[in-house]
Design a protein around this motif. Structure first.
Motif, short mmCIF file in Angstrom:
data_model
loop_
_atom_site.label_atom_id
_atom_site.label_comp_id
_atom_site.label_asym_id
_atom_site.label_seq_id
_atom_site.Cartn_x
_atom_site.Cartn_y
_atom_site.Cartn_z
N UNK A 126 0.82 -1.22 0.00
CA UNK A 126 0.00 0.00 0.00
C UNK A 126 0.85 1.26 0.00
N UNK A 127 1.96 1.25 0.73
CA UNK A 127 2.82 2.43 0.81
C UNK A 127 4.28 2.02 0.65
N UNK A 128 5.07 2.95 0.18
CA UNK A 128 6.50 2.72 0.02
C UNK A 128 7.15 2.42 1.36
N UNK A 129 6.68 3.08 2.42
CA UNK A 129 7.29 2.93 3.73
C UNK A 129 7.13 1.52 4.28
N UNK A 130 5.99 0.90 4.02
CA UNK A 130 5.75 -0.44 4.54
C UNK A 130 5.50 -1.45 3.42
N UNK A 131 6.18 -1.24 2.29
CA UNK A 131 6.08 -2.19 1.17
C UNK A 131 7.42 -2.78 0.84
N UNK A 132 8.17 -3.18 1.87
CA UNK A 132 9.54 -3.66 1.67
C UNK A 132 9.61 -4.95 0.86
#
Length: 606
Positions: A496-502
């Motif tokens: 969903x987001x770059x921050x939590x899409x590792x």
């Protein structure tokens, strides 16, 4: 603490500081007494850490402390939907004030929307939370207390998002404080000079620093007023001091203004072992984020000497060590391998989850893939939660052989014969000792099937630098946002987001920027995102269940993330002086840990 300021005239009397109808909070056990400094720890300079459990989080509305799901009044005293579920009208509590005494009104919401979210220099990409049917919402101010959010399509779940994440920086900002740093209200030339003098290249950088005062990460801004119970006052680098907000809008059942506690002293402790040592020595009044069941014997043995008690909460995590192989890694050979589901499945079945459960959680957790809690709840699917959780190292080796990864000495090569090594990058905070032990065991499991697997432990901010810039092979984070119904406000098992899409940084970037940046994801990820969007838009119980089951199954079938053990007990260390703490509860970032339980009514017995 405040009496002297009232006496010398620097602070108005209490009747001028409280709103006409303050929010009444019922203490957990008893009406408290004023005074004292609460001691807490944090493991990163980017966040409040355990202090969040004392400082609290103030959203426009809040979630009920007992069930964690019922939406209740907070800064907003009432709200209603239009018949078509496209317009949400909210009314703020009358007479609210910022910590500097200035009025808190709908002007602070309008400023956030008009001048921050809709300013391309401050917000290059429109946050998806405030969009429906591909279009941004509109915000209309009716009067100083009432405003409307209008959506293109029904968006019932925004009500839940506001209760969880509708805090400072997310849906309102102190307009009176920030306008002097915005070119719409200040002379651009003077603003540029101001930014340069402060060491910033642009006005936007200066503004961002001045605005960073939210309830989660606003730890270094001593200038901005806040609406929550405590405000950062000073720091010497290792200790952050917060002081009570004299204009806070809540009272207890006898009409006493909250919070009871005068100050919060937050100690920076980046080493999990040192955290455990300090907690077990009685150097904190509340410790939770980095306590683990592994250390329970240590905590219990030292409780009497340390002057604290040990409570056992339920952890709202489906995994404390959620591993994510980066399918969009820059290296083309690794990318081809990581996108091969056989490799991801080989990693999954190489892990001995029963052993992890015994060695790390004393057998009290549940081996599982990432799911939605509670176990047995409406979103739970037992079969899906067990996908590829069996320990089968021979099966893992067979899959690697099938891929063409041959042994060359101790380690397997890439299918093309080149040497292969991959690295896990992680931050040990918020799980501390348990995360480290799981990582150590996992390294052994992967090496036992012939994979040259390395580990890189980094500080929190550096972890996100690596993962958001696509400079990692594999990331690890704790699997929160995994409880019903809060999963729908920000699930971390889809990119969903770059921050939590590792597990797919460039695909996550594509989703977050609405296709403007990154790389287009495969269809299965698009389908999972669509299932989540449908659940958000519809908001019915049936849609939520359908959505959560679809998202969880897609993640398990695609082996996007690798789960280990979840639903384990979480020790809560509470000093004998700290009172009004519930004896039982749920520990999860989904509610800001103890922020769920009205920490403004915690007090220190003198």
């Amino acid at each position: 603490m405040l009496d002297a300021a009232v006496a010398d005239g620097s602070l108005p009397p209490i009747e001028q500081r409280l709103p006409p109808e303050p929010l009444v909070v019922t203490p957990v056990s008893e009406v408290g007494s004023y005074g004292g400094t609460a001691r807490a720890m944090r493991s990163s300079t980017e966040e409040f850490g355990d202090a969040t459990s004392v400082v609290g989080i103030e959203s426009l509305t809040r979630l009920n402390a007992e069930d964690g799901a019922t939406i209740e009044p907070n800064l907003a005293q009432s709200w209603e939907w239009s018949n078509d579920d496209k317009t949400l009208t909210m009314t703020l509590r009358k007479g609210l004030k910022w910590s500097d005494g200035e009025p808190f009104t709908t002007a602070d919401i309008a400023f956030w929307w008009d001048d921050v979210i809709n300013n391309a220099e401050l917000t290059p990409t429109m946050p998806g939370d405030w969009m429906s049917a591909g279009e941004p919402m509109t915000v209309t101010v009716v009067d100083e207390q009432t405003f409307k959010l209008d959506f293109k399509a029904p968006n019932r779940l925004i009500e839940l998002l506001i209760a969880r994440d509708g805090y400072q920086g997310q849906i309102f900002l102190p307009a009176h404080f920030l306008k002097p740093f915005h070119p719409k209200y200040a002379d651009p030339a003077k603003l540029a000079e101001m930014a340069k003098a402060a060491g910033y290249a642009t006005w936007a950088e200066l503004f961002a620093q001045k605005a960073l005062s939210d309830d989660v990460f606003g730890v270094a801004n001593f200038d901005s007023p806040v609406i929550r119970a405590f405000k950062p006052a000073s720091t010497n680098g290792s200790h952050l001091i917060l002081e009570r907000n004299p204009f806070y809008f809540k009272v207890d059942t006898e009409g006493n203004q909250l919070p009871y506690i005068d100050k919060v002293d937050v100690d920076l402790v980046q080493n999990p072992e040192v955290y455990t040592l300090k907690a077990s020595s009685g150097e904190a009044d509340l410790a939770l984020e980095n306590t683990t069941i592994t250390q329970m014997p240590v905590f219990i043995d030292n409780a009497e000497k340390g002057g604290y008690r040990v409570l056992e909460y339920s952890a709202g995590f489906t995994n404390i060590a959620n591993m994510m192989l980066n399918q969009t890694v820059a290296d083309p050979d690794k990318r081809a391998l990581f996108q091969d589901i056989r490799f991801r499945k080989a990693l999954e079945i190489a892990i001995n989850r029963d052993e992890i459960n015994e060695l790390v959680f004393f057998g009290l957790g549940t081996p599982m893939q990432n799911s939605i809690l509670p176990i047995g709840g409406r979103c739970w699917d037992e079969a899906v939660s067990k996908t590829n959780t069996q320990f089968d190292p021979d099966g893992a080796k067979a899959l690697l052989d099938e891929i063409g990864m041959k042994l060359d000495g101790d380690w397997r090569t890439l299918p093309n014969g080149k040497p292969f090594k991959f690295t896990l990058t992680y931050w040990p905070g918020e799980g501390g000792d348990a995360k480290r032990k799981i990582v150590e065991l996992t390294q052994t499991y992967f090496r036992n099937i012939g994979l040259n697997f390395d580990v890189r432990e980094v500080e929190r901010s550096l972890y996100f630098e690596f993962t958001t810039s696509n400079q990692h092979d594999m990331g690890l984070w704790h699997a929160d946002s995994a409880t019903d119904p809060l999963w729908v406000t920000g699930p971390k098992i889809i990119p969903r987001t770059q921050r939590h899409g590792a597990f797919a940084t460039l695909w996550a970037t594509w989703f977050e920027t609405h296709g403007e940046k990154g790389e287009e994801p495969p269809q299965d990820m698009k389908d999972a995102m669509a299932a989540w969007e449908k659940a958000k838009a519809t908001g019915t119980p049936e849609a939520l269940v359908e959505g959560c089951k679809a998202v969880v199954k897609a993640n398990a079938d695609g082996a996007w993330t690798i789960g280990t053990v979840g639903a384990f007990p979480q020790p809560l260390i509470v000093s004998n002086a700290m009172r009004n703490i519930p004896e039982q509860g749920m520990a999860s970032w989904d509610w800001g840990y103890m922020a769920r339980y009205h920490p403004e009514q915690f007090y220190l017995a003198q």
